[in-house]
Design a protein around this motif. Structure first.
Motif, PDB file in Angstrom:
ATOM      1  N   PHE A 128      38.278  44.477  48.682  1.00 32.80           N
ATOM      2  CA  PHE A 128      38.416  43.455  47.645  1.00 32.80           C
ATOM      3  C   PHE A 128      38.008  44.000  46.275  1.00 32.80           C
ATOM      4  CE2 PHE A 128      38.576  40.273  51.098  1.00 32.80           C
ATOM      5  CZ  PHE A 128      39.589  39.460  50.600  1.00 32.80           C
ATOM      6  N   THR A 129      36.958  44.821  46.252  1.00 29.15           N
ATOM      7  CA  THR A 129      36.505  45.395  44.977  1.00 29.15           C
ATOM      8  C   THR A 129      37.575  46.308  44.382  1.00 29.15           C
ATOM      9  OG1 THR A 129      34.190  45.306  45.725  1.00 29.15           O
ATOM     10  CG2 THR A 129      34.691  46.718  43.832  1.00 29.15           C
TER      11      THR A 129
ATOM     12  N   GLY B 230      40.772  46.357  45.135  1.00 25.89           N
ATOM     13  CA  GLY B 230      41.954  45.558  44.822  1.00 25.89           C
ATOM     14  C   GLY B 230      41.802  44.805  43.513  1.00 25.89           C
ATOM     15  N   SER B 231      40.655  44.157  43.328  1.00 27.00           N
ATOM     16  CA  SER B 231      40.443  43.400  42.087  1.00 27.00           C
ATOM     17  C   SER B 231      40.375  44.338  40.885  1.00 27.00           C
ATOM     18  CB  SER B 231      39.156  42.571  42.186  1.00 27.00           C
ATOM     19  OG  SER B 231      38.013  43.415  42.264  1.00 27.00           O
TER      20      SER B 231
ATOM     21  N   VAL C 105      43.979  45.260  40.044  1.00 23.92           N
ATOM     22  CA  VAL C 105      44.646  44.098  39.438  1.00 23.92           C
ATOM     23  C   VAL C 105      44.199  43.927  37.994  1.00 23.92           C
ATOM     24  CG1 VAL C 105      44.823  41.577  39.467  1.00 23.92           C
ATOM     25  CG2 VAL C 105      45.070  42.875  41.595  1.00 23.92           C
ATOM     26  N   TYR C 106      42.897  44.050  37.764  1.00 26.71           N
ATOM     27  CA  TYR C 106      42.400  43.877  36.400  1.00 26.71           C
ATOM     28  C   TYR C 106      42.924  44.981  35.476  1.00 26.71           C
ATOM     29  CZ  TYR C 106      39.549  43.540  32.304  1.00 26.71           C
ATOM     30  OH  TYR C 106      39.169  43.434  30.992  1.00 26.71           O
TER      31      TYR C 106
ATOM     32  N   LYS D 248      43.670  40.667  34.599  1.00 27.45           N
ATOM     33  CA  LYS D 248      43.262  39.401  35.186  1.00 27.45           C
ATOM     34  C   LYS D 248      42.089  39.627  36.136  1.00 27.45           C
ATOM     35  CE  LYS D 248      47.863  37.233  35.098  1.00 27.45           C
ATOM     36  NZ  LYS D 248      48.941  36.624  35.931  1.00 27.45           N
ATOM     37  N   GLY D 249      41.170  38.674  36.148  1.00 25.06           N
ATOM     38  CA  GLY D 249      40.065  38.734  37.105  1.00 25.06           C
ATOM     39  C   GLY D 249      38.946  39.677  36.713  1.00 25.06           C
TER      40      GLY D 249
ATOM     41  N   LEU E 171      35.634  38.514  38.205  1.00 19.46           N
ATOM     42  CA  LEU E 171      35.656  38.715  39.656  1.00 19.46           C
ATOM     43  C   LEU E 171      35.380  40.178  39.998  1.00 19.46           C
ATOM     44  CD1 LEU E 171      36.229  37.757  42.547  1.00 19.46           C
ATOM     45  CD2 LEU E 171      38.667  38.202  42.117  1.00 19.46           C
ATOM     46  N   PHE E 172      36.040  41.090  39.304  1.00 21.61           N
ATOM     47  CA  PHE E 172      35.825  42.511  39.554  1.00 21.61           C
ATOM     48  C   PHE E 172      34.375  42.896  39.267  1.00 21.61           C
ATOM     49  CE2 PHE E 172      36.224  46.982  37.809  1.00 21.61           C
ATOM     50  CZ  PHE E 172      36.185  47.578  39.056  1.00 21.61           C
TER      51      PHE E 172
ATOM     52  N   LEU F 119      32.200  41.525  42.103  1.00 19.59           N
ATOM     53  CA  LEU F 119      32.423  42.294  43.329  1.00 19.59           C
ATOM     54  C   LEU F 119      31.810  43.691  43.230  1.00 19.59           C
ATOM     55  CD1 LEU F 119      36.095  41.295  44.223  1.00 19.59           C
ATOM     56  CD2 LEU F 119      34.041  40.791  45.559  1.00 19.59           C
TER      57      LEU F 119
END
Length: 333
Positions: A202-203, A205-206, A209-210, A215-216, A219-220, A223
């Motif tokens: 998840f880390t 991936g985020s 994505v960022y 985005k996120g 969240l990143f 994480l």
């Protein structure tokens, strides 16, 4: 003991860092109270000149602070033969009551110094220094924590004696240990493997994505901080036994020794670096709307986000390599 070259280097560098941080803090108090970029007064011009000096000085001081964590761990890992019962840095740190508190403060100051350097770098990209009060506020916190670390470190080294009988890592990081380390090493390996790889996925991936879609960011950042904690727990729970190929050996310090290829150094460097950079993305998020930084911060965040992904990936590759290319099978029952 205190005249060991590496110990002297740590003590002198610690005193040097303390002096620079405390001097900078006195200037920081003035800046926090009197800074006004709209003013053309002599005081404001003096503060502007001072902040150039202080920023340059602190970049060196906090750079040394980052290095001092690994120098400290390297030193305590080299002096363990002086103590009866010690087999690595774990025993050296357990030789008196100051060892592990020093390590805790060094880790905390390492992370905070890294965040300060990031804020300073970002703030210097703008002509109006919009983050100056933020970085000097953080400096005042470090001006308390770093001297405390220095005092604890001086007490730790001053109170070491060759006739001290300490404990080996086998007793400190085992199910029979009297402190909380036994609860951590007893964490089920099967569950910790799942948690570690899920959080890492998840880390990463985020982070991607960022970096690609902007985005996120928060969240990143969250994480990244979570991944740091989970990774430390995983080292104690299942990663270290895979490196040692011994199910009862959970020491996080023996990873630094020659017998295991000094794998601990790239592991910890990658993890700590990724944590600072990944968490730094979120730290910078509130300042994106500042006009003078609106174009600068996104590019900085993209670079540090990608760097954090690379470092987390390096950590993951090292862990997976040790788990895959071995005949050792950890009992997960």
């Amino acid at each position: 003991m205190i005249f060991h070259p590496a110990i002297l280097a740590l003590l002198f560098s610690s005193a040097f860092i303390c002096f620079m941080v405390l001097y900078a803090a006195t200037c920081g108090i003035q800046i926090l109270r009197r800074w006004d970029l709209r003013s053309g007064s002599e005081l404001q011009l003096s503060l502007e000149r001072k902040t150039y000096l202080v920023s340059s000085m602190l970049c060196y001081a906090f750079g040394f602070q980052l290095i001092s964590l690994f120098l400290f761990v390297y030193t305590v890992d080299r002096i363990y033969p002086f103590f009866v019962g010690a087999m690595c840095a774990a025993g050296s740190l357990y030789a008196n009551a100051y060892g592990y508190p020093v390590l805790l403060f060094k880790v905390m100051n390492f992370l905070l110094a890294g965040f300060w350097l990031l804020l300073n770098y970002t703030d210097n990209r703008a002509s109006d220094y919009p983050l100056i009060r933020k970085r000097y506020g953080l400096l005042l916190a470090l001006a308390v924590l770093i001297p405390v670390e220095s005092v604890l470190q001086a007490n730790y080294f001053a109170r070491l004696a060759p006739n001290i009988i300490t404990s080996c890592c086998g007793s400190l990081f085992s199910g029979d240990a009297a402190d909380g380390s036994s609860d951590i090493t007893a964490l089920p390996a099967a569950i910790m493997k799942i948690v570690f790889f899920v959080v890492m996925a998840f880390t990463l991936g985020s982070g991607l994505v960022y970096s690609l879609k902007r985005k996120g960011g928060y969240l990143f950042s969250a994480l990244s901080a979570l991944c740091f904690i989970v990774s430390i727990l995983s080292i104690l729970s299942f990663i270290s036994p895979y490196v040692y190929e011994l199910p009862t050996h959970h020491c996080p310090f023996c990873l630094l020794q020659k017998e295991y290829g000094h794998i601990g150094y790239p592991l910890y460097l990658a993890l700590f670096g990724a944590t600072i950079l990944g968490t730094g993305v979120g730290i910078l998020m509130p300042f994106v709307k500042i006009a003078s930084l609106a174009q600068t911060i996104p590019s900085i965040q993209k670079r540090i986000g990608l760097a954090a992904v690379v470092l987390f990936s390096l950590f993951l590759i090292l862990v997976a390599w040790k788990m895959i290319f071995t005949d050792f099978i950890l009992d997960v029952q």
